[in-house]
Design a protein around this motif. Structure first.
Motif, PDB file in Angstrom:
ATOM      1  N   GLU A  35      13.241  33.998  43.695  1.00 12.14           N
ATOM      2  CA  GLU A  35      14.276  34.991  43.980  1.00 12.14           C
ATOM      3  C   GLU A  35      15.625  34.534  43.443  1.00 12.14           C
ATOM      4  O   GLU A  35      16.063  33.402  43.683  1.00 12.14           O
ATOM      5  N   CYS A  36      16.279  35.433  42.738  1.00 11.79           N
ATOM      6  CA  CYS A  36      17.544  35.154  42.063  1.00 11.79           C
ATOM      7  C   CYS A  36      18.717  35.673  42.895  1.00 11.79           C
ATOM      8  O   CYS A  36      18.608  36.705  43.552  1.00 11.79           O
ATOM      9  N   GLN A  37      19.834  34.946  42.840  1.00 10.92           N
ATOM     10  CA  GLN A  37      21.096  35.425  43.405  1.00 10.92           C
ATOM     11  C   GLN A  37      22.048  35.681  42.240  1.00 10.92           C
ATOM     12  O   GLN A  37      22.391  34.763  41.504  1.00 10.92           O
ATOM     13  N   TYR A  38      22.428  36.949  42.063  1.00 12.49           N
ATOM     14  CA  TYR A  38      23.416  37.281  41.030  1.00 12.49           C
ATOM     15  C   TYR A  38      24.817  37.151  41.591  1.00 12.49           C
ATOM     16  O   TYR A  38      25.043  37.295  42.797  1.00 12.49           O
ATOM     17  N   PHE A  39      25.769  36.906  40.685  1.00 14.84           N
ATOM     18  CA  PHE A  39      27.179  36.853  41.022  1.00 14.84           C
ATOM     19  C   PHE A  39      27.957  37.680  40.005  1.00 14.84           C
ATOM     20  O   PHE A  39      27.621  37.700  38.821  1.00 14.84           O
ATOM     21  N   SER A  40      29.015  38.325  40.470  1.00 17.17           N
ATOM     22  CA  SER A  40      29.973  38.948  39.564  1.00 17.17           C
ATOM     23  C   SER A  40      31.089  37.943  39.342  1.00 17.17           C
ATOM     24  O   SER A  40      31.415  37.140  40.230  1.00 17.17           O
ATOM     25  N   VAL A  41      31.661  37.969  38.136  1.00 19.45           N
ATOM     26  CA  VAL A  41      32.702  37.017  37.762  1.00 19.45           C
ATOM     27  C   VAL A  41      34.063  37.702  37.866  1.00 19.45           C
ATOM     28  O   VAL A  41      34.264  38.784  37.304  1.00 19.45           O
ATOM     29  N   LYS A  42      34.978  37.061  38.594  1.00 21.72           N
ATOM     30  CA  LYS A  42      36.329  37.594  38.753  1.00 21.72           C
ATOM     31  C   LYS A  42      37.174  37.189  37.551  1.00 21.72           C
ATOM     32  O   LYS A  42      37.229  36.015  37.192  1.00 21.72           O
ATOM     33  N   THR A  43      37.812  38.191  36.934  1.00 19.69           N
ATOM     34  CA  THR A  43      38.706  37.939  35.804  1.00 19.69           C
ATOM     35  C   THR A  43      40.022  38.660  36.049  1.00 19.69           C
ATOM     36  O   THR A  43      40.135  39.475  36.967  1.00 19.69           O
ATOM     37  N   ASP A  44      41.011  38.392  35.199  1.00 16.90           N
ATOM     38  CA  ASP A  44      42.293  39.099  35.297  1.00 16.90           C
ATOM     39  C   ASP A  44      42.102  40.602  35.093  1.00 16.90           C
ATOM     40  O   ASP A  44      42.845  41.410  35.627  1.00 16.90           O
ATOM     41  N   ALA A  45      41.099  40.961  34.305  1.00 18.44           N
ATOM     42  CA  ALA A  45      40.840  42.373  33.998  1.00 18.44           C
ATOM     43  C   ALA A  45      39.971  43.060  35.060  1.00 18.44           C
ATOM     44  O   ALA A  45      39.745  44.256  34.987  1.00 18.44           O
ATOM     45  N   GLY A  46      39.467  42.289  36.013  1.00 19.70           N
ATOM     46  CA  GLY A  46      38.615  42.872  37.046  1.00 19.70           C
ATOM     47  C   GLY A  46      37.323  42.091  37.206  1.00 19.70           C
ATOM     48  O   GLY A  46      37.200  40.958  36.745  1.00 19.70           O
ATOM     49  N   LEU A  47      36.364  42.739  37.832  1.00 16.78           N
ATOM     50  CA  LEU A  47      35.082  42.106  38.152  1.00 16.78           C
ATOM     51  C   LEU A  47      34.047  42.428  37.078  1.00 16.78           C
ATOM     52  O   LEU A  47      33.850  43.587  36.743  1.00 16.78           O
ATOM     53  N   LEU A  48      33.402  41.402  36.533  1.00 15.70           N
ATOM     54  CA  LEU A  48      32.313  41.589  35.569  1.00 15.70           C
ATOM     55  C   LEU A  48      31.003  41.453  36.338  1.00 15.70           C
ATOM     56  O   LEU A  48      30.619  40.358  36.765  1.00 15.70           O
ATOM     57  N   GLN A  49      30.335  42.567  36.524  1.00 12.36           N
ATOM     58  CA  GLN A  49      29.145  42.648  37.373  1.00 12.36           C
ATOM     59  C   GLN A  49      27.980  41.818  36.829  1.00 12.36           C
ATOM     60  O   GLN A  49      27.628  41.926  35.659  1.00 12.36           O
ATOM     61  N   ASP A  50      27.407  40.994  37.698  1.00  6.89           N
ATOM     62  CA  ASP A  50      26.158  40.274  37.429  1.00  6.89           C
ATOM     63  C   ASP A  50      26.204  39.417  36.171  1.00  6.89           C
ATOM     64  O   ASP A  50      25.238  39.353  35.416  1.00  6.89           O
TER      65      ASP A  50
END
Length: 100
Positions: free
Chosen positions: A51-66
């Protein structure tokens, strides 16, 4: 090695601490800036890793999903295939570049 997006370093560790699985570099959990990651509800189970846990990456431009993922509890047989325990190691996708 570093995982970067723009000028922001998301993870950094010596190459000998990383694990390469299926062409992706996995960073040890202690090398990742967890403040830049947000858990995602996206479900996925790898047939051989678990089972995988995805993360979104926080950037200055917003959230990059998964754009990042890890395996908190990989199948024990996956350790044999990879050669070591990669629990909670984090890999990155698309806009996040892994560089030396």
């Amino acid at each position: 090695m570093k995982a970067v997006i723009g000028d922001t370093v998301i993870a950094e560790a010596p190459v000998e601490d990383l694990i390469k699985i299926e062409g992706n570099w996995y960073f040890p959990p202690s090398s990742v800036n967890s403040d830049l990651l947000e858990k995602s509800p996206t479900p996925y189970t790898c047939p051989w890793k678990g089972e995988c846990q995805y993360f979104s990456v926080k950037t200055d431009a917003g959230l990059l999903q998964d754009r990042a993922w890890s395996y908190p509890h990989p199948y024990p047989t996956a350790f044999d295939r990879v050669g070591k325990d990669f629990s909670d190691y984090v890999a990155f996708w698309k806009e996040v570049q892994v560089v030396e």
